[in-house]
Motif scaffolding. Sequence first.
Motif, PDB file in Angstrom:
ATOM      1  N   GLU A 136       1.142  -1.349   0.069  1.00 35.63           N
ATOM      2  CA  GLU A 136      -0.245   0.394  -0.048  1.00 35.63           C
ATOM      3  C   GLU A 136       0.615   1.050   0.061  1.00 35.63           C
ATOM      4  OE1 GLU A 136      -2.260  -0.398   3.436  1.00 35.63           O
ATOM      5  OE2 GLU A 136      -3.947  -1.680   2.676  1.00 35.63           O
ATOM      6  N   LEU A 137       2.474   1.334   1.333  1.00 34.09           N
ATOM      7  CA  LEU A 137       3.049   2.093   0.479  1.00 34.09           C
ATOM      8  C   LEU A 137       3.283   2.131  -0.421  1.00 34.09           C
ATOM      9  CD1 LEU A 137       4.732   2.075   4.116  1.00 34.09           C
ATOM     10  CD2 LEU A 137       2.194   4.087   3.796  1.00 34.09           C
ATOM     11  N   PHE A 138       4.142   1.518  -0.776  1.00 33.63           N
ATOM     12  CA  PHE A 138       4.892   1.627  -2.961  1.00 33.63           C
ATOM     13  C   PHE A 138       4.146   2.630  -3.543  1.00 33.63           C
ATOM     14  CE2 PHE A 138       8.648  -1.197  -1.271  1.00 33.63           C
ATOM     15  CZ  PHE A 138       8.845  -0.452  -0.942  1.00 33.63           C
ATOM     16  N   ALA A 139       2.420   1.627  -2.966  1.00 30.98           N
ATOM     17  CA  ALA A 139       1.438   2.390  -4.491  1.00 30.98           C
ATOM     18  C   ALA A 139       1.567   3.888  -4.813  1.00 30.98           C
ATOM     19  CB  ALA A 139       0.176   1.869  -4.071  1.00 30.98           C
ATOM     20  N   LYS A 140       0.912   4.074  -2.994  1.00 30.14           N
ATOM     21  CA  LYS A 140       1.408   5.957  -2.379  1.00 30.14           C
ATOM     22  C   LYS A 140       2.854   6.348  -3.246  1.00 30.14           C
ATOM     23  CE  LYS A 140      -1.259   5.200   1.679  1.00 30.14           C
ATOM     24  NZ  LYS A 140      -1.659   5.870   3.051  1.00 30.14           N
ATOM     25  N   CYS A 141       3.837   6.245  -3.300  1.00 30.56           N
ATOM     26  CA  CYS A 141       5.004   6.667  -3.164  1.00 30.56           C
ATOM     27  C   CYS A 141       5.717   6.671  -4.384  1.00 30.56           C
ATOM     28  CB  CYS A 141       5.425   7.154  -1.885  1.00 30.56           C
ATOM     29  SG  CYS A 141       6.617   5.010  -2.276  1.00 30.56           S
ATOM     30  N   ILE A 142       5.456   5.113  -5.047  1.00 25.99           N
ATOM     31  CA  ILE A 142       6.571   4.986  -6.120  1.00 25.99           C
ATOM     32  C   ILE A 142       6.324   5.877  -7.536  1.00 25.99           C
ATOM     33  CG2 ILE A 142       5.299   3.357  -7.072  1.00 25.99           C
ATOM     34  CD1 ILE A 142       8.817   2.146  -5.962  1.00 25.99           C
ATOM     35  N   THR A 143       5.074   6.669  -7.626  1.00 27.34           N
ATOM     36  CA  THR A 143       4.822   6.858  -9.153  1.00 27.34           C
ATOM     37  C   THR A 143       5.244   7.991  -8.384  1.00 27.34           C
ATOM     38  OG1 THR A 143       2.993   6.441  -8.764  1.00 27.34           O
ATOM     39  CG2 THR A 143       3.121   4.938  -9.633  1.00 27.34           C
ATOM     40  N   THR A 144       5.709   8.696  -7.831  1.00 26.65           N
ATOM     41  CA  THR A 144       5.649   9.911  -7.862  1.00 26.65           C
ATOM     42  C   THR A 144       6.507  10.747  -7.079  1.00 26.65           C
ATOM     43  OG1 THR A 144       4.664  10.220  -5.337  1.00 26.65           O
ATOM     44  CG2 THR A 144       3.135  10.868  -7.226  1.00 26.65           C
ATOM     45  N   VAL A 145       7.247   9.484  -5.988  1.00 28.16           N
ATOM     46  CA  VAL A 145       8.682  10.339  -5.032  1.00 28.16           C
ATOM     47  C   VAL A 145       9.664   9.513  -6.915  1.00 28.16           C
ATOM     48  CG1 VAL A 145      10.156   9.816  -3.330  1.00 28.16           C
ATOM     49  CG2 VAL A 145       7.270  10.390  -3.510  1.00 28.16           C
ATOM     50  N   ASP A 146      11.277  10.197  -6.503  1.00 27.81           N
ATOM     51  CA  ASP A 146      11.578   9.816  -7.774  1.00 27.81           C
ATOM     52  C   ASP A 146      13.240  10.210  -6.951  1.00 27.81           C
ATOM     53  OD1 ASP A 146      10.711   9.598 -10.102  1.00 27.81           O
ATOM     54  OD2 ASP A 146      11.206  11.710 -11.062  1.00 27.81           O
ATOM     55  N   ASN A 147      13.757   9.019  -6.186  1.00 28.09           N
ATOM     56  CA  ASN A 147      14.285   8.849  -5.124  1.00 28.09           C
ATOM     57  C   ASN A 147      15.632   7.589  -5.466  1.00 28.09           C
ATOM     58  OD1 ASN A 147      15.028   6.852  -1.770  1.00 28.09           O
ATOM     59  ND2 ASN A 147      15.190   9.536  -1.661  1.00 28.09           N
ATOM     60  N   VAL A 148      16.558   7.557  -5.900  1.00 30.40           N
ATOM     61  CA  VAL A 148      17.518   5.968  -5.766  1.00 30.40           C
ATOM     62  C   VAL A 148      16.615   4.904  -4.946  1.00 30.40           C
ATOM     63  CG1 VAL A 148      19.165   5.109  -6.557  1.00 30.40           C
ATOM     64  CG2 VAL A 148      18.988   7.285  -7.437  1.00 30.40           C
ATOM     65  N   GLU A 149      17.319   5.225  -3.648  1.00 32.49           N
ATOM     66  CA  GLU A 149      17.452   4.327  -2.670  1.00 32.49           C
ATOM     67  C   GLU A 149      15.819   4.127  -2.201  1.00 32.49           C
ATOM     68  OE1 GLU A 149      19.945   3.014  -0.864  1.00 32.49           O
ATOM     69  OE2 GLU A 149      20.901   4.585  -2.520  1.00 32.49           O
ATOM     70  N   LEU A 150      14.765   4.802  -2.766  1.00 29.52           N
ATOM     71  CA  LEU A 150      13.266   4.353  -2.529  1.00 29.52           C
ATOM     72  C   LEU A 150      13.215   3.148  -3.333  1.00 29.52           C
ATOM     73  CD1 LEU A 150      10.301   4.606  -2.146  1.00 29.52           C
ATOM     74  CD2 LEU A 150      10.162   6.181  -3.523  1.00 29.52           C
ATOM     75  N   PHE A 151      13.802   3.411  -4.743  1.00 30.70           N
ATOM     76  CA  PHE A 151      13.870   2.559  -5.994  1.00 30.70           C
ATOM     77  C   PHE A 151      14.356   1.375  -5.668  1.00 30.70           C
ATOM     78  CE2 PHE A 151      11.220   5.534  -7.805  1.00 30.70           C
ATOM     79  CZ  PHE A 151       9.970   4.904  -8.174  1.00 30.70           C
ATOM     80  N   ARG A 152      15.441   1.230  -4.983  1.00 30.10           N
ATOM     81  CA  ARG A 152      16.230   0.711  -4.349  1.00 30.10           C
ATOM     82  C   ARG A 152      15.420  -0.787  -3.686  1.00 30.10           C
ATOM     83  NH1 ARG A 152      22.418   0.797  -2.135  1.00 30.10           N
ATOM     84  NH2 ARG A 152      22.490  -1.356  -3.033  1.00 30.10           N
ATOM     85  N   LEU A 153      15.253   0.020  -2.784  1.00 28.19           N
ATOM     86  CA  LEU A 153      14.238  -0.314  -1.201  1.00 28.19           C
ATOM     87  C   LEU A 153      13.176  -1.221  -2.144  1.00 28.19           C
ATOM     88  CD1 LEU A 153      13.503  -1.432   1.720  1.00 28.19           C
ATOM     89  CD2 LEU A 153      12.312   0.799   1.283  1.00 28.19           C
TER      90      LEU A 153
END
Length: 727
Positions: A85-102
Motif C-alpha cells: 500500500e505504501l509503495f503504491a502511494k509513493c512509487i509513481t510520484t517520488v523519484d528517489n534512488v534509495e526508494l527504488f532500490r528498496l
Amino acid sequence: MSVFIEKKKRLSNDSISQLEDELEDNPLDYNKWIKLIKQVMVKDKEEQIRNVFTKYLDIFKLDGEQWCKYINFEIGKGDFKKVEELFAKCITTVDNVELFRLYVSYVRRVNDVITGGEKARSTVISAFEFSVNRVGIDVKSGELWNDYSEFLKSWTPSQSWEKQQKIDLIRKLYKKLLVIPTEKVESMWSTYTKWENEVNSSTASRFIADKSAEFMEARAWNIEWNNITDKSLSRKVLPYGLDDSDKDNRKEIEQQLQYWYKWIEFESRNNLNLKDDDLLNKRIEYVYKQAIVSLPFVPELWYRYNQFLMNGPSTEDSNSLNMNIDILSQGLILNPKSYLLSFQLSELYEKETNLAKANEVINNLVNKLIQDHSQIIKQIEEINDKSIVKTQNINGDADNMDEDDVNKPKPGYFLSEHDIKSLKDLKLTEKELSRNITLVYTKLMMTNKRSSGIKESRQIFKQAKKFANIGFELYVENALMEYYSDNKKTANKVFELGLKTYGTNGKYLLAYLDYLIMVNEIESIKVLFEVSITNLLKEIEDPEGVDDMDTPVWIKNENLEKINNHKYFIKRLIKKYGKFATKFLDLGIVTSLEKRFKKYFPEDDELELFRSRYSYDSIDLIKYDLGKSVKYIEQDTRGDIDQFFDYDDETFDKNKRRKLDLPSKPKETAVANQPVIETQNGFIGESIYNLLRILPSASYYGNVEDHVFNSKKLVELFNSLDDIRNQ
C-alpha cells in the motif's frame, strides 16, 4: 488556568507530546518532525509510528528518505500488505534512488528466483527496468545499476540458449548504463571491459570500441558537473527558505539554489549530445524534481519547475494541466503564504474557468496573512497594556483617580528599551502585512472582474473593506476598475468614500489627484487640492505629543516623522497641481501656488518648484543653467533603453557621473559616483572612455588600501632600506 498548568506539566514530562503540540502549531517545522520520528521509532509503538509517518508524509510527500524508513519499518513488522500500500502511494510520484532500490529489494524478496523460476526472474527484471527508467538518470544511481547487473550475472542458466540470452541481457544493460554519467561510471566501465574480455577476448575489443565514445562523453560530463557544483551540492532536505531570519541559513540556501540552477542550465546545454528531445527534457525535469525535494521552502523553484512543464510540448493536454495544478498545490502546502505560488495557481484555475477554486486559493492566502496580522496586533496590545499598568502604578491607584487623571497617561510612556524596539518592529511588520493583505485583495478583485464581471468584483471590494487595517490601494484600484468599466460616477463615489478614511494619506491624495487630472474634472481638482492641503496642514500645525514635556523621545520622533511625511506630500501635491496648471490652466493659479509654497516652506529654494513645472519625466532642461549636464545617447549597447538620460542632484555634479546598471552584469558590479572623464576636448579616445565607464571602481575589489598604489608606503620602504644598510 488549571487546564493550562496541566498541559504544561504534561509537556515537560513527555517530549513526544511536546513535539506533537508544537507541530500542531507549526506543522512545517521539518526539524521537529525528524526529531519526533526518531523518538517514536525508539518507543516502537506501531500505531504511534504509523500515525506520525502518515501526518509527516501528507505534508512532505516527496521526501524519499522518510518513505524508505516507513516502508522498512513495515517490512520489519512483516506486514507486506501495508508495504505494498505504501509503495503504491509513493512509487509513481517520488523519484528517489534509495526508494527504488528498496522497491526492487522487496520485489526480489517476494519473488524468489530459486523457487519461482523464470516467472519470478521476469518479475524482478521488470521491477529493475521500471526503476532504472524512473531514476536511472540520477547521478547517484550507480548502485541501482550495479544491483541490476549483479542480479543478471547471478543467473546460472542450464540451457545454451539461456546462456546466450544472459550475455545479451547484460550487454544490453551495459549499453544503457555506460552512457549515463553516474558517479560510478568509471568503475562501471572497468567492470564492463573486464566482463567483455571474460566472455570472449576475441570480440571484446569490438564491443568495447562501440561504447567507448559515449562513455567518454559521460565521463567528461561527470567531471564538468562536479566542477559546476563544486562537489558541494546537497541532496538532503534543507528545512528553511530565503526568508529565514538566520543569516547563515539564508546564505546556505542561496548557495544551494545557485548550484541547482547551474545544474539545470548545464543540462539545458545538452553536453551529452542527446538526439532525443524527450530524453533531454526528462533529464531537466528530473533535476527540477530533485531541487524541490532539497529546497522545499523556496517558492521560486516550484514556480520555475511548473513553468518548465507549462512550456513543454503537451501544454494543452488536460493531464498536463492537472500535473501543473498538483505541483503548485504541493508547493503551497509547504509554502502556504507564498504570493508567487498562490497567484500562479489561481491563474491556472482561472484559465480552467474554475473561478471558485481560483478564489479559494487567494482567500486561503488572505486568511493566513490576516491570522499573522492578528497575532502582531495582539503582541502590540500586550506591550501597550504593559505600559499602561506601569503608568497606573506610578501615578497611584487608578480607582482613586479622577477621570481626567486616568485618561492622562498614554501607552508606551514607561517602556524598557527592549519593549520600545519590539514595539517599533511590530508596528513596521503590521504596516507591511496590512499593505500586503490589501494588495492581495486587489488581485482577487481583478480576478473576479476578468472572469465574471464587475458585479462579482464589487463583492470582493465589500469583503475587503471589513478588514480594519485595509490600505488605500484597495479604493484606488476599485475606483479605476469602475472607471475602465464605464462607471465613472461609481468611480468618483469610491474615491470620495476613500477620502473619509485616507484624508491625510499623502499617497492616496496624490492617486486621487492623478485620477481627477486624467478624467479632466477641473473643479474637482481644485476642491480636492484644497481639502488635501487643509487636512495635511492641520496634522502639521496640531501635532500630538511633540511639545509635551512628558512625551518620551522615541514617541516624539515618531510624531516628527509623521509631520515630515505630511510636509513631503504637501510639496508633491503643490508641484503636481502646479505642473498641471502650467500646462492646461493659467499662470494666475501657478503664481498663487508659488506664494503658498513659500509661506508653508520659507526655507526651501523656490527654484525647485519652478524647475518642477518645466521638467519632462526625469528630464530637467533647467539643469543646463545650473552647471549640470544632460547626456543624449542615440542607442545604448543594449538597444532597449531610453534615449535620454538625466541625473538627480543627489547623485550627479561636475565631479561625478551616473552609474550604468547593465542587465548582463550583476547589480553589485555597478558602482555609483565614479569620476567623470571629459572627452570632448580630452586626451583619451572614445573607445577607452566607453570601456572605463562600465568598469567597476577599485573599491569593488575590496579595501582600497589593499590594492591601490600607496606612494607613502613606498617612501617608507626606501627609508627602511637605508636604515638596514646603515646597520
